[in-house]
Scaffold this motif. Structure first.
Motif, PDB file in Angstrom:
ATOM      1  N   GLY A   9       0.814  -1.216   0.000  1.00 54.47           N
ATOM      2  CA  GLY A   9       0.000   0.000   0.000  1.00 54.47           C
ATOM      3  C   GLY A   9       0.843   1.260   0.000  1.00 54.47           C
ATOM      4  O   GLY A   9       0.585   2.203  -0.768  1.00 54.47           O
ATOM      5  N   ALA A  10       1.872   1.292   0.844  1.00 53.79           N
ATOM      6  CA  ALA A  10       2.733   2.478   0.926  1.00 53.79           C
ATOM      7  C   ALA A  10       3.537   2.676  -0.356  1.00 53.79           C
ATOM      8  O   ALA A  10       3.670   3.811  -0.843  1.00 53.79           O
ATOM      9  N   ASP A  41       1.132   3.939  -3.013  1.00 56.55           N
ATOM     10  CA  ASP A  41       0.808   5.351  -2.782  1.00 56.55           C
ATOM     11  C   ASP A  41       1.939   6.248  -3.273  1.00 56.55           C
ATOM     12  O   ASP A  41       1.697   7.270  -3.924  1.00 56.55           O
ATOM     13  N   ASP A  42       3.184   5.865  -2.965  1.00 60.07           N
ATOM     14  CA  ASP A  42       4.337   6.656  -3.381  1.00 60.07           C
ATOM     15  C   ASP A  42       4.422   6.748  -4.901  1.00 60.07           C
ATOM     16  O   ASP A  42       4.555   7.836  -5.466  1.00 60.07           O
ATOM     17  N   ARG A  59       0.509   1.943 -12.476  1.00 58.65           N
ATOM     18  CA  ARG A  59       0.372   3.308 -13.005  1.00 58.65           C
ATOM     19  C   ARG A  59       0.723   3.379 -14.485  1.00 58.65           C
ATOM     20  O   ARG A  59      -0.034   3.932 -15.297  1.00 58.65           O
ATOM     21  N   SER A  83       2.375  -0.748  -9.009  1.00 56.89           N
ATOM     22  CA  SER A  83       1.023  -0.260  -8.720  1.00 56.89           C
ATOM     23  C   SER A  83       0.137  -0.198  -9.955  1.00 56.89           C
ATOM     24  O   SER A  83      -1.052   0.091  -9.852  1.00 56.89           O
ATOM     25  N   GLU A 129       2.117   6.183  -7.200  1.00 57.01           N
ATOM     26  CA  GLU A 129       0.958   6.813  -7.836  1.00 57.01           C
ATOM     27  C   GLU A 129       0.970   8.329  -7.674  1.00 57.01           C
ATOM     28  O   GLU A 129       0.343   9.036  -8.458  1.00 57.01           O
ATOM     29  N   THR A 130       1.690   8.844  -6.659  1.00 61.92           N
ATOM     30  CA  THR A 130       1.712  10.287  -6.422  1.00 61.92           C
ATOM     31  C   THR A 130       2.992  10.958  -6.910  1.00 61.92           C
ATOM     32  O   THR A 130       3.117  12.173  -6.819  1.00 61.92           O
ATOM     33  N   ARG A 190      -6.616  -0.163  -7.810  1.00 62.67           N
ATOM     34  CA  ARG A 190      -6.470   1.198  -8.311  1.00 62.67           C
ATOM     35  C   ARG A 190      -6.839   1.338  -9.791  1.00 62.67           C
ATOM     36  O   ARG A 190      -7.238   2.419 -10.229  1.00 62.67           O
ATOM     37  N   GLU A 228      -2.925  -4.173  -5.207  1.00 59.05           N
ATOM     38  CA  GLU A 228      -3.034  -2.712  -5.259  1.00 59.05           C
ATOM     39  C   GLU A 228      -3.319  -2.237  -6.682  1.00 59.05           C
ATOM     40  O   GLU A 228      -4.149  -1.358  -6.902  1.00 59.05           O
TER      41      GLU A 228
END
Length: 194
Positions: free
Chosen positions: A14-15, A18-19, A51, A49, A21-22, A79, A75
């Motif tokens: 998850g972490a 998140d990293d 992306r 992820s 994707e942002t 997403r 994930e």
């Protein structure tokens, strides 16, 4: 795939997602994909992820994400629910047929392999390309094999080994740059299978 690295990605999925994707969009990657890839079946090997797989899909490529980490794959599926993701790990990529893809993207993955697995992994990436297909391959540059605080392996990838393994390809791009997305130094190769 290195087992400690895989464990780190599974437990921190998850972490990490998140990293990634942002982070700023990989506009340099996207520009090169538009320049060198032809529309057609495209594999994102070690997709994390998802992306980049989602971006490929949104831009007309028939993309599939291949990811060895169960946590990261979950994930990616959460997403990007409209994009297909499958379990597959380098160097074998079990279940992936030879000559299947017009394009193969492998963005910052092979440095997570033991040095003796890099040649077989690159050979397999070329193997899953159709003749005339294009491989986009990058890895994070390191002068020594090392692990980060999570236990992820960052091996020193030997450029000569990679280029020798690409002998059945025409090299279209060979550069060392700072990634727009991650800010890390990466080596990037783009090659066309003969």
């Amino acid at each position: 795939m290195d087992t400690q690295t895989l464990h780190a990605y599974d437990t921190g999925a998850g972490a990490y997602a998140d990293d990634w994707e942002t982070q700023p969009a990989g506009t340099d990657l996207q520009e090169l994909v538009r320049t060198y890839f032809a529309l057609g079946p495209t594999a994102d090997v070690g997709c994390g992820s998802g992306r980049d797989t989602a971006w490929l899909t949104a831009n007309g490529f028939q993309a599939v994400g291949l990811e060895p980490s169960d946590g990261l794959r979950a994930e990616a599926e959460r997403r990007h629910p409209d994009v297909p993701f499958h379990a597959a790990a380098l160097p074998e990529l079990d279940g992936v047929a030879p000559n299947s893809f017009t394009n193969v993207l492998c963005e910052t993955v092979i440095m997570h392999l033991a040095p003796d697995a890099v040649g077989p992994a690159v050979r397999r990436l070329v193997d899953i390309l159709k003749p005339g297909g294009v491989l986009y391959l990058t890895w994070r540059v390191s002068s020594t094999d090392q692990r980060d605080d999570s236990g992820r392996l960052y091996a020193a990838v030997d450029l000569t080994t990679v280029k020798d393994t690409l002998g059945a390809c025409d090299l279209l791009l060979d550069e060392e740059i700072t990634s727009v997305s991650s800010g890390k130094t990466i080596h990037r190769l783009i090659a066309r299978k003969r």
